[in-house]
Design an enzyme around this catalytic site. Structure first.
Site, PDB file in Angstrom:
ATOM      1  N   GLU A  84       1.062  -1.520  -0.039  1.00 13.45           N
ATOM      2  CA  GLU A  84      -0.087  -0.164   0.107  1.00 13.45           C
ATOM      3  C   GLU A  84       0.803   1.513  -0.025  1.00 13.45           C
ATOM      4  O   GLU A  84       0.453   2.156  -0.783  1.00 13.45           O
ATOM      5  CB  GLU A  84      -0.990  -0.118   1.259  1.00 13.45           C
TER       6      GLU A  84
ATOM      7  N   TYR B 256      -6.783   6.002   4.414  1.00 15.03           N
ATOM      8  CA  TYR B 256      -6.755   4.820   3.743  1.00 15.03           C
ATOM      9  C   TYR B 256      -5.949   3.587   4.374  1.00 15.03           C
ATOM     10  O   TYR B 256      -6.469   2.404   3.622  1.00 15.03           O
ATOM     11  CB  TYR B 256      -6.346   5.845   2.395  1.00 15.03           C
TER      12      TYR B 256
ATOM     13  N   ASP C 110      -9.295   5.941  -1.957  1.00 13.43           N
ATOM     14  CA  ASP C 110      -8.631   6.289  -2.825  1.00 13.43           C
ATOM     15  C   ASP C 110      -8.820   7.227  -3.329  1.00 13.43           C
ATOM     16  O   ASP C 110     -10.842   7.715  -4.365  1.00 13.43           O
ATOM     17  CB  ASP C 110      -7.549   5.172  -2.836  1.00 13.43           C
TER      18      ASP C 110
ATOM     19  N   THR D 122       5.681  15.882  -9.206  1.00 12.40           N
ATOM     20  CA  THR D 122       4.425  16.640  -9.554  1.00 12.40           C
ATOM     21  C   THR D 122       4.557  18.025 -10.075  1.00 12.40           C
ATOM     22  O   THR D 122       4.438  17.923 -10.971  1.00 12.40           O
ATOM     23  CB  THR D 122       4.097  17.521  -7.627  1.00 12.40           C
TER      24      THR D 122
END
Ligand code: SF4
Length: 395
Positions: free
Chosen positions: A39, A122, A140, A322
């Site tokens: 995860e 999450y 999510d 990003t």
């Protein structure tokens, strides 16, 4: 969706998942440690990219104790290339807390899981439901999109109230008899069928319950978020090279040399081992030369030579992090003896795999290696044709 439809939806989705789920290495066993590692790796990273990293990581750190006791540098090395390295550091810090506070056994209470570094709502729901069968619904991006379409929710899904509303719907939909499978089925549906563009409604087990499909608005939901404007960043990197092909890498700031990195290296590259790097504006070569002079006053590449005579420009490197579009001007800097800096490493340029580096540093190394190979080839061809005009070969 009424209660009877909800029952039917659960049956259909779980049956679809049982038949169509992808075989993924972390699905082979619901051990909490394995679920947790997968995860964390899957955050911001595609499944296909994660698989080889996951397998190598689990082979090297097969247990929480192995991860907790490993040198941080070794953990980062096995993460090298995945990006977002704070994930790896938090993973190890959390493993150390589990060893110290829970005897090395992954805690099963949601409260304890949420208290671990790097684990949010999450991830806690994913681990607790898959590994421990707890009734916690995940939310999510994939699941939010599915739910937004099922209930035709408009607007920015990440906006506070709307996200909370989606979580409430996710909790309501959750199949309490198989919460782990349910969560994975919802995520799988979002990843493979109810995709951001061109959802395959004809193949969807939720088709008959889906409000967006009934309205024909599935492609309009969720509404596109206003993207942050791209910020261009221009850097120059000095790839020192001595006669043995060794280069110099500076350490991440936490391991020393803060005075070097703080003054010159943008945080974009300095969180892992990196080449001496600086932000530049106009005259890249002159600014890099000044930087080298400031880096170590009195340092010279070769006696009697100016820096500019020892520097060879390599191909530009482009990289995106990003919203930042990074352009790096790498320069090979031929030097008689690599300088010494506190904590710095001297490593062979063509064998950087022993050191944890980012993808950006790897790209810079590749550009420098290509330049060196081109220079060597040029030099050989000059040797074979002595009559040809002399070419100023760098190598
Ligand atoms: S019917 Fe279409 S829009 Fe609705 S959940 Fe399924 S794939 Fe998504």
């Amino acid at each position: 969706m009424n209660a009877a439809e909800l029952m039917e939806f659960r049956l259909l989705l779980l049956a679809w998942f049982a038949q169509h789920k992808r075989e993924l290495p972390w699905r082979a066993d619901a051990d909490a440690y394995r679920v947790w590692v997968s995860e964390i790796m899957l955050q911001q990273t595609r499944v296909a990219a994660v698989i080889p990293y996951y397998e190598r990581f689990l082979e090297r750190f097969p247990s929480i104790a192995a991860l907790a006791g490993a040198p941080e540098e070794e953990v980062l090395r096995f993460w090298s290339g995945l990006g977002y390295y704070s994930r790896a550091r938090n993973l190890q810090r959390a493993a150390q807390e589990i060893v110290a506070q829970h005897g090395g056994i992954f805690p099963s209470s949601a409260e304890d899981v949420l208290a671990l570094p790097g684990i949010g709502a999450y991830t806690a729901a994913a681990i607790c439901s898959i590994a421990f069968g707890q009734k916690m619904a995940v939310l999510d991006g994939n699941v939010a999109r599915v739910i937004a379409r099922l209930f035709a929710v408009r607007g920015d899904l990440r906006a506070g109230d709307r996200w909370r509303g989606l979580q409430e719907r996710a909790d309501w939909l959750l199949d309490g008899h198989a919460p782990g499978d349910w969560n994975q089925a919802m995520m799988e549906l979002g990843a493979t069928i109810c995709t951001p563009r061109a959802p395959q409604c004809l193949l969807c087990p939720a088709g008959q319950f889906c409000a967006a499909r009934k309205q024909g608005s599935q492609e309009e939901i969720p509404e596109k978020r206003v993207k942050r404007a791209t910020e261009p960043v221009t850097l120059a990197a000095a790839v020192f090279l001595d006669a043995r092909g060794k280069t110099l890498l500076l350490p991440p700031p936490a391991r020393g040399a803060e005075e070097l990195t703080a003054a010159h290296v943008p945080t974009l590259v300095s969180r892992m081992w990196h080449f001496p790097t600086m932000a530049v504006k106009k005259n890249v070569e002159r600014e890099l030369t000044k930087y080298l002079e400031a880096l170590r006053p009195g340092l010279r590449a070769h006696a009697g030579e100016r820096w500019s005579q020892c520097m060879q420009r390599c191909s530009l490197v482009r990289h995106a992090v990003t919203y930042r579009a990074i352009t790096v001007h790498p320069y090979c800097v031929r030097i008689a003896k690599l300088p010494s800096f506190p904590g710095a490493k001297k490593v062979a340029l063509d064998n950087l795999s022993s050191v944890p580096i980012s993808n950006l540093t790897r790209k810079i190394a590749q550009a420098a290696l290509a330049e060196r190979a081109a220079g060597t080839a040029e030099k050989r061809s000059v040797r074979r044709k002595p009559a040809a005009p002399k070419i100023a070969a760098f190598w």
